[in-house]
Design a protein around this motif. Structure first.
Motif, PDB file in Angstrom:
ATOM      1  N   ASN A 244      53.420  54.552  52.713  1.00  0.00           N
ATOM      2  CA  ASN A 244      54.810  54.404  53.455  1.00  0.00           C
ATOM      3  C   ASN A 244      55.720  54.146  52.533  1.00  0.00           C
ATOM      4  OD1 ASN A 244      52.286  53.459  55.244  1.00  0.00           O
ATOM      5  ND2 ASN A 244      53.769  54.259  56.737  1.00  0.00           N
TER       6      ASN A 244
ATOM      7  N   ASP B  27      58.369  56.059  55.962  1.00  0.00           N
ATOM      8  CA  ASP B  27      58.776  54.401  56.088  1.00  0.00           C
ATOM      9  C   ASP B  27      58.731  53.810  57.468  1.00  0.00           C
ATOM     10  OD1 ASP B  27      59.766  52.179  54.584  1.00  0.00           O
ATOM     11  OD2 ASP B  27      61.825  52.787  55.279  1.00  0.00           O
ATOM     12  N   THR B  28      59.305  54.783  58.584  1.00  0.00           N
ATOM     13  CA  THR B  28      59.249  54.217  59.845  1.00  0.00           C
ATOM     14  C   THR B  28      58.010  54.652  60.563  1.00  0.00           C
ATOM     15  OG1 THR B  28      60.754  56.228  60.378  1.00  0.00           O
ATOM     16  CG2 THR B  28      61.690  54.356  59.997  1.00  0.00           C
ATOM     17  N   SER B  29      57.049  55.172  60.151  1.00  0.00           N
ATOM     18  CA  SER B  29      55.709  55.585  60.783  1.00  0.00           C
ATOM     19  C   SER B  29      55.190  54.556  61.436  1.00  0.00           C
ATOM     20  CB  SER B  29      54.892  56.311  60.012  1.00  0.00           C
ATOM     21  OG  SER B  29      53.720  56.547  60.612  1.00  0.00           O
TER      22      SER B  29
END
Lengths: 171, 550
Positions: free
Chosen positions: B184, B191-193
């Motif tokens: 990530n 990154d926002t997963s």
């Protein structure tokens, strides 16, 4: 050789005295820069912390440390006000090792703490900040200076912390 | 000696001058001094050394300027306090390092602490209260080529002793490399997963020359590990698997078996609820920087105990469990739940519940088709291959609630079955079944004054019988505390041993300084801090402790 020996002792003693003088209250001390992670494995550099110029509380704790959890539970009761009215942030640094590290997330979530959580598994930040045993709580001012520190927690100590924060906000 | 003193004085002087904010240097550190005046008490088996007064003292000083850092620790054992490793003697420097910590690279020379993965393959750490310190001495480099990737490499000898004021390192050399990838962080669009994935791998090797006449010992012993962590919304799972090559050593009786370690955590957590299931399998995994060592010294790796770290005196110190170093299979379940506030059961402030269950057993040793005489392989072990030979069973449940602004109360119940044949800590043979109940109340008299009372009882039909502990503590925030604790072995089968262990203490805290006096009798038992246990002897006398952080 003997003179050099005496001289260095003299320098040493003078040095120690001068630094206990300068250092009273630890005003000139910066937050040390150490790499660690948050609860999601994301890398963090402790030297980069900022809170829009507002103070940050750093609290060293462990899942097995009762007074630590008591302190964090006590502050949690006022935390909404601290955040909303004063813009203060608390970072709870867990020094749990592998035996208890995986319990940090359930403990934090079950308690409903809204703090930022850091995992100092290798105790790097603990060493860099001179912590002997948890809990130990620090206040970092808006410029990243360590301005307050207190060892241990007994009921009522939170008021001491709030007083120090208010004093800082008034300055 | 003079040289050391000279260097120290100069260093102290230089460091403190550069403390001037104009020059931007930063000094941090801490100090701790423990002094004991010991009496001999034959009834509880406490023995005072000839010196009568004993002392452990430490001071850590770290200096940083920009990206440069250096530090030392002074240590004194004159002689070491009761229960501490008695081979620690004298005064001197036990730890020193210099470091450059750049944005992408960190290089350290001298002593350092490190952990790869879960520590099952490598963990150099310090647990000062237990006298454990296996710091590496050599060089280490950490490199982060891009965000999300970290590579660590190290070579060093390990601290095994501190004798006559000098740091003594292991004969063996430890070499290690570790890599980790956080997907990530590496891939920006993840990154926002909701899905977070990290993987890692380690390789650790020990070199020690072989000097045995009768068997051929491998000079280089390798150990390999891989790990993965996955998190999806409220669920998470992480695991590590480590294999150790054949490592004939004193502890395992010079067998040529391979070893393994597996650790899996499976969790679910949301606001107000946390559930965690841990599974662990270990076989022949004690890995030391010197194959001839036993006891607590020279460990390269760390094998965590799979049970709750109990802090109530009777639950934590009489029959505490530690990982069986020869091997075990263990499971643990934790459920934490907060009954919501302002509900009928939860009360005005809510109620915290915690249930913990852990079980550890022996593992199966497959011995068919083995030729021990030729290859010295005594058995084959497989991961999570458990037997019904119980090592430890621990069930405990806790409820705590704030009743109103003045009162807090908690109740605790523990049920233990401890296999005293395998991990022997008292004279009793076979299993020790015990139950512990604890009640605790805290009353806040006013803003600064509080009183806390703990009542504990342990019930067992074997060994030394029933115990009780009563503790009362008065605190004045933010400075003072006064505590009296009485531990009473009222159910000892031998009437002459139905003793009170009365211990009084008080202390004063001022910001980052704290001192404490403690006087009385302390029972022989096991002291567990941070998951490691060490026997402490019975003591009778006065203890003074001072800690300072700066």
């Amino acid at each position: 050789m003997k003179n050099l020996f005496l001289l260095s002792i003299a320098i040493g003693i003078m040095g120690v005295f001068s630094f206990t003088g300068v250092n009273d209250g630890g005003v000139d001390k910066k937050m040390p820069s150490v790499t660690l992670t948050d609860m999601y494995g994301k890398t963090i550099n402790s030297g980069d912390i900022s809170n829009n110029g507002k103070p940050i509380i750093i609290s060293f704790w462990a899942t097995w440390c009762k007074p630590c959890r008591q302190e964090l539970n006590t502050i949690a009761e006022e935390y909404d006000d601290l955040v909303e009215e004063y813009g203060i942030k608390l970072i709870a640094v867990s020094i749990d090792d592998e035996r208890n590290k995986s319990k940090v997330k359930p403990v934090v979530d079950a308690a409903g703490w809204e703090y930022d959580i850091w995992l100092d598994t290798n105790s790097d930040l603990k060493r860099a900040m001179g912590v002997n045993y948890p809990p130990q709580t620090f206040i970092i001012d808006g410029d990243g200076n360590i301005v307050y520190s207190h060892v241990g927690f007994v009921p009522g100590d939170e008021q001491d912390l709030y007083d120090a924060l208010l004093k800082l906000m008034e300055e | 000696m003079k040289k050391i003193l000279l260097t120290c004085c100069l260093l102290a002087g230089v460091i403190s001058y550069s403390q001037n904010p104009m020059q931007g240097g930063n000094v941090t550190g801490n100090a701790e001094t423990n002094i004991q005046y010991l009496n001999t008490d034959t009834v509880i088996g406490a023995f005072a050394p000839e010196e009568k007064i004993v002392m452990n003292s430490y001071m850590n000083v770290n200096y940083s300027l920009g990206k440069f850092r250096a530090g030392v620790r002074f240590e004194s054992y004159l002689p070491s306090t009761a229960g501490y490793p008695s081979f620690y003697t004298g005064s001197g420097i036990g730890y020193r390092y210099a470091q450059y910590a750049g944005d992408r690279v960190t290089v350290t020379a001298g002593n350092f602490y490190e952990q790869f993965g879960s520590g099952m393959i490598l963990r150099a750490y310090e647990e000062r209260a237990l006298g454990l310190d296996n710091a590496l001495d050599g060089a280490s480099i950490k490199f982060r080529p891009v965000d999300g990737i970290e590579i660590k490499g190290l070579i060093g000898k390990q601290r095994v002793d501190f004798a006559d004021g000098r740091l003594i390192n292991s004969e063996g050399i430890v070499r290690g490399i570790d890599g980790s990838i956080n997907l990530n962080e590496l891939i920006p669009r993840l990154d926002t997963s909701d899905l977070r994935i990290s993987i890692g791998g380690s390789l650790v090797s020990r070199y020690q020359s072989s000097t045995n006449d009768t068997i051929i010992l491998p000079a280089n012993v390798g150990s390999y590990g891989a790990r993965i962590g996955i998190q999806y919304k409220n669920f998470y799972i992480n695991g590590e698997y480590v294999i150790k090559d054949n490592d004939p050593n004193e502890h395992n009786g010079y067998i040529y078996n391979k070893g393994h370690g597996a650790l899996i955590n499976l969790g679910y957590s949301q606001k107000g609820l946390g559930i965690l299931l841990t599974a662990k399998s270990i076989d022949n995994m004690s890995f030391r920087s010197d194959r001839t060592f036993e006891g607590n010294q020279a460990f390269i790796n760390y094998l965590p105990a799979t049970s709750n770290n109990h802090t109530y005196n009777l639950a934590g110190s009489l029959y505490p469990y530690a990982t069986n170093l020869y091997g075990e299979v263990a499971y643990q379940l934790d459920v934490l739940y907060k009954i919501p506030k302002k509900s009928f059961i939860g009360g005005k402030y809510g109620t915290d519940l915690h249930l913990n269950l852990s079980v550890a057993t022996d593992h199966v040793r497959h011995t068919s088709d083995l030729d021990f005489e030729t290859n010295r392989i005594s058995y084959v072990g497989k991961p999570f291959d458990m037997t019904d030979s119980l090592y430890n069973f621990d069930f405990n449940i806790h409820a705590s609630r704030k009743l109103n602004k003045k009162w807090k109360a908690s109740l605790h119940y523990f049920h233990f079955i401890y296999n005293n044949t395998v991990n022997k800590i008292t004279d009793h043979e076979k299993f020790i079944k015990s139950e512990v109940v604890v009640g605790e109340v805290l009353y806040k008299i006013n803003r600064k004054h509080s009183i806390r009372i703990e009542a504990q009882a342990l019930f067992t039909e074997v060994d030394r019988g029933n115990w009780s502990t009563f503790l009362i503590e008065y605190t004045i925030s933010p400075n003072w505390f006064f505590t009296i604790m009485d531990q009473y072995n009222y159910g000892n089968p031998d009437e002459s041993l139905r003793l009170h262990y009365l211990l009084g203490s008080f202390g004063y805290t001022h910001n980052r300084s704290r001192f404490m006096f403690m006087y009385g009798k302390q029972r022989a038992g096991i002291l567990c801090i941070g998951g490691v246990c060490r026997p402490v002897p019975a003591t009778n006398g006065l203890t003074f402790t001072f800690t300072q952080s700066f």
